[in-house]
Write a protein that holds these residues in place. Sequence first.
Motif, PDB file in Angstrom:
ATOM      1  N   VAL A  35       0.847  -1.190   0.000  1.00 40.46           N
ATOM      2  CA  VAL A  35       0.000   0.000   0.000  1.00 40.46           C
ATOM      3  C   VAL A  35       0.885   1.243   0.000  1.00 40.46           C
ATOM      4  O   VAL A  35       1.932   1.275   0.637  1.00 40.46           O
ATOM      5  CB  VAL A  35      -0.968   0.030   1.205  1.00 40.46           C
ATOM      6  N   THR A  36       0.460   2.252  -0.716  1.00 36.32           N
ATOM      7  CA  THR A  36       1.201   3.510  -0.785  1.00 36.32           C
ATOM      8  C   THR A  36       0.229   4.671  -0.876  1.00 36.32           C
ATOM      9  O   THR A  36      -0.948   4.499  -1.211  1.00 36.32           O
ATOM     10  CB  THR A  36       2.110   3.560  -2.031  1.00 36.32           C
ATOM     11  N   GLY A  37       0.731   5.862  -0.585  1.00 35.28           N
ATOM     12  CA  GLY A  37       0.004   7.102  -0.821  1.00 35.28           C
ATOM     13  C   GLY A  37      -1.433   7.105  -0.357  1.00 35.28           C
ATOM     14  O   GLY A  37      -1.755   6.793   0.803  1.00 35.28           O
ATOM     15  N   ALA A  38      -2.326   7.435  -1.291  1.00 36.01           N
ATOM     16  CA  ALA A  38      -3.746   7.577  -0.970  1.00 36.01           C
ATOM     17  C   ALA A  38      -4.356   6.260  -0.490  1.00 36.01           C
ATOM     18  O   ALA A  38      -5.254   6.259   0.364  1.00 36.01           O
ATOM     19  CB  ALA A  38      -4.505   8.104  -2.193  1.00 36.01           C
ATOM     20  N   ASP A  39      -3.859   5.141  -1.028  1.00 35.07           N
ATOM     21  CA  ASP A  39      -4.387   3.842  -0.592  1.00 35.07           C
ATOM     22  C   ASP A  39      -4.074   3.593   0.879  1.00 35.07           C
ATOM     23  O   ASP A  39      -4.904   3.036   1.618  1.00 35.07           O
ATOM     24  CB  ASP A  39      -3.793   2.721  -1.448  1.00 35.07           C
ATOM     25  N   TRP A  40      -2.879   3.996   1.316  1.00 35.08           N
ATOM     26  CA  TRP A  40      -2.515   3.835   2.719  1.00 35.08           C
ATOM     27  C   TRP A  40      -3.381   4.729   3.600  1.00 35.08           C
ATOM     28  O   TRP A  40      -3.895   4.292   4.634  1.00 35.08           O
ATOM     29  CB  TRP A  40      -1.037   4.122   2.946  1.00 35.08           C
ATOM     30  N   VAL A  41      -3.582   5.959   3.200  1.00 33.98           N
ATOM     31  CA  VAL A  41      -4.407   6.875   3.981  1.00 33.98           C
ATOM     32  C   VAL A  41      -5.826   6.335   4.106  1.00 33.98           C
ATOM     33  O   VAL A  41      -6.431   6.350   5.185  1.00 33.98           O
ATOM     34  CB  VAL A  41      -4.419   8.282   3.345  1.00 33.98           C
ATOM     35  N   ALA A  42      -6.368   5.830   3.010  1.00 37.73           N
ATOM     36  CA  ALA A  42      -7.727   5.286   3.024  1.00 37.73           C
ATOM     37  C   ALA A  42      -7.811   4.067   3.938  1.00 37.73           C
ATOM     38  O   ALA A  42      -8.785   3.910   4.697  1.00 37.73           O
ATOM     39  CB  ALA A  42      -8.157   4.920   1.607  1.00 37.73           C
ATOM     40  N   LEU A  43      -6.791   3.209   3.881  1.00 40.39           N
ATOM     41  CA  LEU A  43      -6.776   2.021   4.742  1.00 40.39           C
ATOM     42  C   LEU A  43      -6.670   2.421   6.201  1.00 40.39           C
ATOM     43  O   LEU A  43      -7.391   1.897   7.063  1.00 40.39           O
ATOM     44  CB  LEU A  43      -5.608   1.114   4.353  1.00 40.39           C
ATOM     45  N   ARG A  44      -5.785   3.365   6.484  1.00 46.03           N
ATOM     46  CA  ARG A  44      -5.592   3.823   7.870  1.00 46.03           C
ATOM     47  C   ARG A  44      -6.870   4.429   8.436  1.00 46.03           C
ATOM     48  O   ARG A  44      -7.208   4.221   9.616  1.00 46.03           O
ATOM     49  CB  ARG A  44      -4.469   4.862   7.903  1.00 46.03           C
ATOM     50  N   ASP A  45      -7.593   5.168   7.597  1.00 41.20           N
ATOM     51  CA  ASP A  45      -8.796   5.858   8.059  1.00 41.20           C
ATOM     52  C   ASP A  45     -10.048   4.998   7.983  1.00 41.20           C
ATOM     53  O   ASP A  45     -11.138   5.457   8.328  1.00 41.20           O
ATOM     54  CB  ASP A  45      -9.008   7.135   7.235  1.00 41.20           C
ATOM     55  N   SER A  46      -9.897   3.756   7.539  1.00 44.33           N
ATOM     56  CA  SER A  46     -11.072   2.903   7.347  1.00 44.33           C
ATOM     57  C   SER A  46     -11.592   2.287   8.637  1.00 44.33           C
ATOM     58  O   SER A  46     -12.676   1.694   8.666  1.00 44.33           O
ATOM     59  CB  SER A  46     -10.722   1.772   6.379  1.00 44.33           C
ATOM     60  N   ASN A  47     -10.798   2.390   9.708  1.00 46.32           N
ATOM     61  CA  ASN A  47     -11.156   1.821  11.007  1.00 46.32           C
ATOM     62  C   ASN A  47     -11.244   0.292  10.963  1.00 46.32           C
ATOM     63  O   ASN A  47     -11.921  -0.323  11.779  1.00 46.32           O
ATOM     64  CB  ASN A  47     -12.472   2.406  11.525  1.00 46.32           C
ATOM     65  N   THR A  48     -10.536  -0.315  10.014  1.00 42.66           N
ATOM     66  CA  THR A  48     -10.528  -1.772   9.927  1.00 42.66           C
ATOM     67  C   THR A  48      -9.243  -2.380  10.473  1.00 42.66           C
ATOM     68  O   THR A  48      -9.197  -3.595  10.724  1.00 42.66           O
ATOM     69  CB  THR A  48     -10.692  -2.226   8.461  1.00 42.66           C
ATOM     70  N   LEU A  49      -8.196  -1.558  10.647  1.00 45.30           N
ATOM     71  CA  LEU A  49      -6.933  -2.048  11.193  1.00 45.30           C
ATOM     72  C   LEU A  49      -7.003  -2.069  12.710  1.00 45.30           C
ATOM     73  O   LEU A  49      -7.502  -1.119  13.324  1.00 45.30           O
ATOM     74  CB  LEU A  49      -5.772  -1.153  10.744  1.00 45.30           C
ATOM     75  N   PRO A  50      -6.509  -3.115  13.340  1.00 40.63           N
ATOM     76  CA  PRO A  50      -6.608  -3.201  14.800  1.00 40.63           C
ATOM     77  C   PRO A  50      -6.068  -1.984  15.539  1.00 40.63           C
ATOM     78  O   PRO A  50      -6.668  -1.538  16.519  1.00 40.63           O
ATOM     79  CB  PRO A  50      -5.796  -4.466  15.123  1.00 40.63           C
ATOM     80  N   PHE A  51      -4.925  -1.443  15.075  1.00 35.13           N
ATOM     81  CA  PHE A  51      -4.327  -0.284  15.736  1.00 35.13           C
ATOM     82  C   PHE A  51      -3.999   0.836  14.754  1.00 35.13           C
ATOM     83  O   PHE A  51      -3.119   1.658  15.010  1.00 35.13           O
ATOM     84  CB  PHE A  51      -3.072  -0.700  16.512  1.00 35.13           C
ATOM     85  N   ASN A  52      -4.716   0.846  13.620  1.00 38.80           N
ATOM     86  CA  ASN A  52      -4.490   1.863  12.576  1.00 38.80           C
ATOM     87  C   ASN A  52      -3.036   1.911  12.112  1.00 38.80           C
ATOM     88  O   ASN A  52      -2.495   2.992  11.852  1.00 38.80           O
ATOM     89  CB  ASN A  52      -4.938   3.250  13.045  1.00 38.80           C
ATOM     90  N   SER A  53      -2.421   0.761  12.050  1.00 42.62           N
ATOM     91  CA  SER A  53      -1.024   0.687  11.617  1.00 42.62           C
ATOM     92  C   SER A  53      -0.804  -0.609  10.850  1.00 42.62           C
ATOM     93  O   SER A  53      -1.613  -1.552  10.926  1.00 42.62           O
ATOM     94  CB  SER A  53      -0.082   0.765  12.820  1.00 42.62           C
TER      95      SER A  53
END
Length: 200
Positions: A35-53
């Motif tokens: 993941v890079t750039g906008a895709d990373w930001v979207a993933l981070r902000d999706s609230n699907t990652l256990p610790f947003n990392s």
Amino acid sequence: MSKYTFTYFPFGGPRASPIRQAFKLANIEFEDKHVTGADWVALRDSNTLPFNSIPVLEVDGKTLSQSNAIMMFIGSKAGLVPEDAFQRAKAEEVLCAVEDFISAYIMTSVRESDKEKVKVMREAMADKHIPFLCERLSRLIEQNGDSGFFVGDSLTVADLKAAALFEMLSSGRFDHISKDCITPFPLCVGIMEKVRAKVD
């Protein structure tokens, strides 16, 4: 057969390379999702990652986060995690020490935008923090006897993680840190050589 998807940025370093190496040593096929750039930001902000990392590992729909936890899980499948409880804890000791170093020194300098402050941070790493870490890790290798490994007489997750850090620090990618910064510590150099021989 289980399906594995490992998600991280499109580069290595001690939070990803050892996990990818463990997959290889375990002969486990996996999707290496970048993941890079906008895709990373979207993933981070999706609230699907256990610790947003990241990194995160998905196994048959279940998610595991934190690089050391993933390392231990895949490492166990590759025979890289000691069976003895104390030796296993000694391996984790190295993993934790590497993560502490990354968080305290590498990430703080990477996130700093002031070039003069970065210079001061990196020079402190080169003059003080890298030698301290390498001296203490060398002590652990010495305490383990003549094998040249951190734990036992064969490769473990500890060796993979530490070698990835040594490789990164000596890569030349960090301004103000010499490519020869690990050279004064032959036991640490030995760890890099053992890992290269196994995974290259």
